[in-house]
Design a protein around this motif. Structure first.
Motif, PDB file in Angstrom:
ATOM      1  N   MET A 148      34.844  47.484  36.675  1.00 53.83           N
ATOM      2  CA  MET A 148      36.040  47.465  36.331  1.00 53.83           C
ATOM      3  C   MET A 148      37.068  47.434  37.242  1.00 53.83           C
ATOM      4  N   SER A 149      37.119  48.726  38.163  1.00 59.13           N
ATOM      5  CA  SER A 149      38.058  48.920  39.091  1.00 59.13           C
ATOM      6  C   SER A 149      37.931  47.781  40.421  1.00 59.13           C
ATOM      7  N   GLY A 150      36.587  47.292  40.519  1.00 59.65           N
ATOM      8  CA  GLY A 150      36.364  46.604  41.487  1.00 59.65           C
ATOM      9  C   GLY A 150      36.572  44.682  41.020  1.00 59.65           C
ATOM     10  N   GLU A 151      37.317  44.711  39.768  1.00 57.50           N
ATOM     11  CA  GLU A 151      37.285  43.353  39.335  1.00 57.50           C
ATOM     12  C   GLU A 151      36.516  42.497  39.469  1.00 57.50           C
ATOM     13  N   GLY A 152      35.132  43.152  38.971  1.00 59.50           N
ATOM     14  CA  GLY A 152      33.881  42.379  39.053  1.00 59.50           C
ATOM     15  C   GLY A 152      33.225  42.446  37.731  1.00 59.50           C
TER      16      GLY A 152
END
Lengths: 246, 327
Positions: A62-66
């Motif tokens: 989520m944080s890594g936009e993945g």
């Protein structure tokens, strides 16, 4: 139309980090640098899906936009590709959405378009996914508990290479293992267009209990844009695709 | 933009009314027909009371891509390729979640395997010829089906006609296959790339024929290619198609039409196959194999007696001629 390079880190792990900085924080940093962080959590066949702290897997992605996915060993091959492709589409869609906002106003995203026009936009996204260059840095957790999963990991990476190399765009893969002997990560395979030559690539297992996921992601970030990559292949700016229209 | 979904898919109860956000059309859910990687398919009733199939998913972009494919099919003349597309829209559920859906023609029929086991094994080859026709048409328009598998095929009847129902894997020729299933994927068997070309579909078609006799499929083992050919040779009912199946597996056909011609020739060569599969119960394939072998043996002996008769006649005639000459 100019085409950029999509950059991804693919983290394959089976547990929680327990050393160094918060992996979610590092993943956020990576995303800001234009590097998507995808995470696959591998379960043992007899493990139930919520048995260990795999919440972290989702949080990092989520944080890594993945994209994240938790799978049993058996389904790993298919998952590795699905996750990689989904993440590409997601990134490209994000870029296209940015463009739409610029053209049509701040509240215009793909979902706000009527279905007829959405189709045309998705065609552009699909075209980009097929033709964009892709760099995937695979970051494999080689701590003791991953030991018997490594052959499957290896197989699924070769399979990933088969899939991605059927695309029109160019590919570069690199494989790193963590924890490293002295550093946070150890290089297993330098950037190369194919992964078919990896036989027994994973080094002897280094350590027992430590899983420094945060520092490993951070170190992995630096591997993008190193000199071993072709210069024409490199891009420094964050959104990799600058023009998404014709 | 971010599509990480924690929802456990979508589950619509019968009776729920789905109203389109853009076109305002209403659909009443009847029952669930199935679910796949992208969303679920329901049987629904349109406003005019006619049945239709509704595919719904929270992955808006995937739905859009499928709709794009269905639209391309629509342009093909005759349009036998896939179900026809009736409506595309969004639905906002009472909780405010957004879903994308599309409405397509409801194809009523039987699963391929169910149909073939109840109507006779000779249908397998014939339906594959139909499928090869459709594939040829599809390839001509520049597309490859991709995720060709038993579950994606349905037989509508009468008259029996094979139709495909899930177009999610359909990919433009030259690109990388969008969606596939391991067992039917030549990449998985180390027998080719995942680049979309006609031969990719033909490999999957050969696997469909093999899969009919291995309903539970099988693992690829350490030497995938060897495993595959071993399993093929172990299946006597496939013997008559074998040369064509082997060529398809090896990627030696460049077009469907080529494979159709050869497969048709193999089927024609074996008229006995129409007779031998008259018995309708195929619950136990090994039983039928035994029966058919016995049948073939009986047939061969009949051939023998005919040959014998002709032989005797010729010899007698010869003697008669000699007798005439000597006279």
């Amino acid at each position: 139309m100019k085409k950029g390079t999509l950059k991804q880190i693919l983290l394959i792990t089976d547990g929680c980090s327990n050393k160094g900085e918060d992996p979610s924080a590092v993943a956020t940093l990576a995303a800001q640098q234009g590097i998507t962080v995808n995470v696959i959590g591998v379960l043992e066949d007899n493990q139930s899906e919520d048995s260990m702290g795999l919440q972290e897997v989702e949080d990092i992605a989520m944080s890594g936009e993945g994209v994240s996915q938790i799978v049993y060993k058996k389904a790993l091959s298919q998952t590795v590709q699905t996750v990689t492709k989904q993440a590409m589409t997601q990134t490209l869609q994000g870029v296209v959405n940015q463009e739409l906002k610029q053209i049509l106003g701040p509240n215009q995203t793909l979902e706000e378009l009527p279905p007829e026009q959405r189709g045309e936009v998705m065609e552009v996204v699909e075209d980009l996914g097929e033709t964009s260059d892709l760099e995937v840095l695979v970051l494999v957790d080689t701590s003791a508990s991953m030991h018997n999963k490594l052959p499957t990991v290896q197989e699924s990476l070769i399979d990933l290479s088969v899939s991605m190399n059927a695309r029109i765009g160019r590919n570069r893969f690199a494989i790193y293992a963590f924890p490293g002997k002295k550093k946070a990560i150890d290089k297993v395979l330098d950037w190369s267009p194919k992964l078919d030559s990896i036989s027994s690539i994973f080094p002897r297992l280094t350590s027992g209990g430590i899983t420094p996921t945060g520092p490993a992601i951070k170190e992995a970030m630096y591997q993008f844009g190193k000199s071993s990559l072709k210069r024409s292949f490199m891009r420094e700016d964050a959104p990799d695709i600058e023009e998404a229209g014709y | 933009m971010r599509q990480i979904s924690k929802k456990q898919g979508i589950n619509l109860r019968p009776g729920i009314k789905v109203t389109g956000k853009w076109h305002q059309k209403e659909y009443i859910i009847k029952k669930k027909l199935g679910s796949g990687a992208i969303g679920s398919v329901y049987l629904c009733e349109q406003q005019d009371g006619k049945p239709a199939a509704l595919k719904i998913s929270e992955k808006g972009s995937s739905v859009t891509m499928e709709v794009n494919v269905l639209k391309t099919f629509q342009k093909v003349q005759g349009n036998r390729l896939g179900p026809s597309l009736l409506d595309v829209d969004d639905w906002i559920d009472p909780q405010g979640n957004r879903y994308s859906f599309y409405i397509m023609e409801y194809l009523r029929g039987k699963q391929l395997s169910t149909f073939v086991s109840s109507h006779g094994e000779e249908w397998l080859g014939i339906l594959m010829l139909q499928l090869l026709d459709d594939l040829e048409q599809l390839h001509q328009t520049g597309w490859v089906f991709g995720d060709l598998k038993t579950e994606n095929l349905i037989v509508t009847y009468p008259p029996p006609r094979i139709r495909w129902i899930d177009v999610g894997g359909t990919t433009q020729i030259g690109r990388s296959i969008k969606e596939y299933t391991d067992f039917y994927d030549r990449g998985y068997w180390n027998m080719g790339s995942r680049r979309a070309e006609p031969s990719y579909d033909l490999f999957a078609l050969a696997m469909i024929m093999i899969q009919f006799y291995y309903p539970n499929r099988f693992e690829r083992g350490t030497d995938p290619k060897k495993t595959l050919f071993h399993k093929l040779r172990q299946t006597p009912p496939l013997k008559k198609y074998e040369p064509s199946i082997i060529k398809a597996l090896k990627g030696q056909y460049t077009s469907s039409i080529e494979m159709k011609a050869e497969l048709a020739a193999l089927i024609m060569k074996q008229p006995s196959s129409f007779l031998q599969t008259k018995q309708r119960n195929h619950a136990n394939p090994s039983m039928t194999q035994k029966k058919s072998r016995k049948y073939q043996k009986r047939k061969r002996t009949k051939h023998h007696s005919v040959l014998e008769g002709v032989g005797i006649f010729v010899v007698v005639l010869l003697f008669y001629f000699i007798y005439l000459i000597l006279q």
